[in-house]
Design an enzyme around this catalytic site. Structure first.
Site, PDB file in Angstrom:
ATOM      1  N   THR A  89     -36.253 114.756  17.564  1.00 44.54           N
ATOM      2  CA  THR A  89     -37.409 113.927  17.454  1.00 44.54           C
ATOM      3  C   THR A  89     -37.788 113.316  16.269  1.00 44.54           C
ATOM      4  OG1 THR A  89     -38.740 116.021  16.671  1.00 44.54           O
ATOM      5  CG2 THR A  89     -38.350 115.692  19.065  1.00 44.54           C
ATOM      6  N   ASP A 121     -27.106 111.647   3.904  1.00 45.42           N
ATOM      7  CA  ASP A 121     -28.265 112.566   3.806  1.00 45.42           C
ATOM      8  C   ASP A 121     -28.305 113.245   2.130  1.00 45.42           C
ATOM      9  OD1 ASP A 121     -29.233 115.550   3.845  1.00 45.42           O
ATOM     10  OD2 ASP A 121     -29.184 115.169   6.030  1.00 45.42           O
ATOM     11  N   ASP A 129     -27.835 116.699   1.838  1.00 45.75           N
ATOM     12  CA  ASP A 129     -26.532 117.400   1.770  1.00 45.75           C
ATOM     13  C   ASP A 129     -25.773 116.911   0.675  1.00 45.75           C
ATOM     14  OD1 ASP A 129     -26.805 118.722   4.365  1.00 45.75           O
ATOM     15  OD2 ASP A 129     -25.862 117.027   5.365  1.00 45.75           O
TER      16      ASP A 129
END
Ligand code: PRP
Ligand code: URA
Length: 209
Positions: A108, A200, A203
């Protein structure tokens, strides 16, 4: 968007370009994130209040400006915001540090809170909220909502890369805060990642996947 400042200093732009490179490893990525946070913090904190204090130099006593009021609060959005904290603390070592834990649901893209601990009394402090990425803006809007609900008033949000839609959303949801951005990128992709972005951030800072 009168509450937005783009920090387009050449040193910041150069370092962001190295962050974007997928060949840049964890070690260098972490160090650059701290350096960029320090450079951004230098600009973002230029309106900190000062008060004259008495100091004895080796020659005489004088009144000289020092930072006024309660100590600054740095409140990173976990996890990736942690990567910017030391850069800001290098400028203001006496700052208190709080934490807001939010993660984006992978489907989502909505943020979910899992932790919140703020320095007390939060309402009397200038609060710097770092997070390297401002994508949909959901995490930043919710983090600022939490801080305001707990009494925070003077808030500076700091992000290395923003998507135009996230920046607009944050600025409209919280017109009373100051927003500092290193670079505004082109758009979000279908997974709500910033393009061209840097991937990311969490990460890349922590070496996870
Ligand atoms: C990343 C990033 C922001 C958020 C931005 O965190 O550090 O907090 O996504 O996305 P948004 O603007 O669409 O909300 P993530 O949720 O991946 O968690 P992490 O820092 O723990 O990796
Ligand atoms: N979070 C990230 O770390 N990178 C993006 O591009 C979007 C959200």
């Amino acid at each position: 968007m009168t509450n937005v400042t783009i920090l387009d200093h050449p040193l910041i732009q150069h370092k962001i370009s190295i962050l974007r490179n997928k060949a840049t490893g964890t070690n260098e990525f972490r160090a650059l994130t701290e350096e960029i946070a320090m450079l951004m913090g230098y600009e973002a904190l230029r309106d900190l209040p000062l008060e004259d204090r008495e100091v004895e130099t080796p020659l005489e006593t004088c009144m000289t400006p020092m930072l006024a009021g309660k100590k600054l609060a740095v409140v990173p959005i976990l996890r990736a915001g942690l990567g910017m904290v030391n850069g800001i603390l290098a400028l203001v070592p006496s700052a208190k540090v709080g934490h807001i834990g939010l993660y984006r649901d992978e489907t989502t893209h909505e943020p979910h809170e899992y932790y919140c601990k703020l320095p007390h009394p939060i309402e009397q402090r200038t609060i710097v909220v770092p997070d390297p990425m401002l994508a949909t803006g959901g995490s930043a809007v919710q983090a600022i909502d939490f801080i305001k609900a707990r009494g925070g008033k003077t808030i500076k949000f700091m992000s290395i890369i923003a998507a135009p839609e996230g920046l607009r959303r944050l600025s409209e949801a919280h017109p009373d805060i100051q927003i500092y951005i290193g670079h505004v990128d082109r758009c979000l992709n279908e997974n709500a990642y910033i393009c061209p972005g840097l991937g990311d951030a969490g990460d890349r800072i922590f070496g996870t996947r």
